[in-house]
Scaffold this active site. Structure first.
Site, short mmCIF file in Angstrom:
data_model
loop_
_atom_site.label_atom_id
_atom_site.label_comp_id
_atom_site.label_asym_id
_atom_site.label_seq_id
_atom_site.Cartn_x
_atom_site.Cartn_y
_atom_site.Cartn_z
N ASN A 214 0.82 -1.21 0.00
CA ASN A 214 0.00 0.00 0.00
C ASN A 214 0.85 1.27 0.00
O ASN A 214 0.40 2.32 -0.43
CB ASN A 214 -0.93 0.01 1.21
N LYS B 270 3.31 -11.96 8.42
CA LYS B 270 2.08 -11.40 7.86
C LYS B 270 1.68 -12.30 6.70
O LYS B 270 2.44 -12.49 5.75
CB LYS B 270 2.30 -9.97 7.38
#
Length: 395
Positions: free
Chosen positions: A131, A254
């Site tokens: 992002n 993650k």
């Protein structure tokens, strides 16, 4: 240059950690000033040699089978190093903002956005992620983004919130350099994708060696980032991550692969930290808001949610509902969050920034070659996010 024989930062007195943390950051060189003076020039960053001195002969992973993490403590700061600890909850992979006309970093908006995320209850922030358009940033720009984020949090009183920095690169050498740059700009942890350019030549052992070499040489602890969509399909299996988690400087993962079975296996094997169990301190996190509840039910530590750039309070509310036993309400909210996350996934950074601009008055555009949305696309993005943003404003 010979391999470094001192890869670990010095141990510090725990009672002085908060003050030392602030002093260390204030004393840093003015990175943002250097960036503004030369936004397009190459800056030399000599990389000391790296070795595997933390490994016993013939071993791939240091012999720590307890999964205990040196960053972990019951307080806000690690006991051995002046860095905030990772705690269960919502982590936001922040966007990087640019001036609309020049595409130069918009440091003021980067800082304001970081503080907005902290005020909304984020347990930590992640810079230089997918992002954050890490692929579009120069090395010096990466340091500016991280330093701007860290300094903004500190000024606003959020010194306890950790900053995780994306440091993945295609070579071991550059990855280690990025980890060192992350530390020098205020990063507390690094999160690292596996290399993928020469995918056909990598073996499971070479991937393990990559993470081990980086962990040994990095001045900050690292997390493993598994996201096959951006690594040419390289998908780390649970056995690999579980073995790597034995390394004392690999403190979490993650999983943006969305594989909840993998997450369950890793969480159980590592006895990861949850809202109700301190466990080993290892952080096993889902990588998307659309399976927040599934992550928590599977005893994961929390989520790193791109949607939270737009709706941090709602993403945090979902975690709060589940952890306080309001499961029915959490299930209802998860459905709405999943619809919002689907919009974020379909429209990507372009759509998320457009929605931020529409609903909150900032966001701008992604860097080229990502496109700028047409008027019709702006309208479509607004409609796609309208439900979840409406809920955000009611929290």
């Amino acid at each position: 240059m010979p391999p470094s024989t001192s890869l670990q930062p010095p141990r510090l007195n725990n009672s002085a950690l908060p003050d030392l943390l602030i002093v260390k950051r204030i004393a840093k060189i003015p990175i943002s000033q250097a960036y503004r003076m030369s936004t397009c020039s190459d800056v030399e960053s000599p990389l000391p040699g790296y070795g595997t001195t933390a490994n016993p002969p013939g071993s791939t992973i240091p012999p720590n089978t307890v999964y205990s993490q040196p960053h972990f403590t019951s307080g806000d700061f690690a006991e051995e190093n002046p860095r905030p600890v990772l705690k269960p909850g919502l982590y936001v992979p922040t966007l990087t903002f640019f001036k609309k006309d020049t595409e130069v970093l918009d440091e003021e908006t980067i800082a304001d956005h970081a503080v907005r995320m902290a005020k909304a209850g984020a347990a930590g922030l992640l810079t230089q992620g997918t992002n954050g358009e890490a692929a579009h940033l120069l090395h010096l720009e990466r340091t500016v983004v991280t330093k701007t984020t860290r300094d903004a949090l500190d000024r606003a009183g959020y010194v306890h919130i950790p900053v995780i920095v994306g440091c993945g690169a295609q070579s071991t050498r550059e990855t280690i350099e990025l980890c060192r740059e992350a530390q020098s700009s205020g990063g507390d942890y690094a999160i690292i994708l596996p290399p993928s350019y020469y995918k056909g030549m990598y073996t499971t052992e070479s991937i393990k060696r990559f993470y081990t070499d980086v962990a040994n040489a990095s001045p900050i602890p690292i997390l493993i980032y598994n996201y096959p969509s951006v690594t040419a399909g390289v998908d780390l299996d649970s056995d690999t991550i579980i073995e790597l988690a034995k390394h004392t400087k690999i403190v979490g993962c993650k999983l943006t692969c969305g594989n909840t079975g993998k997450l369950n296996r890793i969480a159980a094997a590592t006895k990861c930290q949850t809202h109700t169990d301190r466990g080993s301190g290892f952080m096993c996190m889902g990588g998307s808001a659309d399976f927040t509840l599934q992550t928590l039910v599977g005893r994961g530590s929390g989520v790193v949610a791109g949607l939270a750039n737009l709706t941090p309070r709602i993403c945090n509310k979902l975690i709060e509902l589940y952890t306080t036993g309001k499961v029915d309400e959490a299930q209802t909210l998860q459905a709405a969050v999943a619809r919002g996350d689907q919009a974020a996934t379909k429209t990507g950074i372009v759509g998320t920034k457009s929605a931020l601009q529409t609903f909150y008055g900032y966001g701008g555009y992604a860097r080229r070659p990502l496109p700028r949305p047409t008027e019709q696309e702006v309208t479509n993005y607004s409609s796609a996010f309208e439900e979840i943003v409406g809920m955000e404003k009611l929290v």
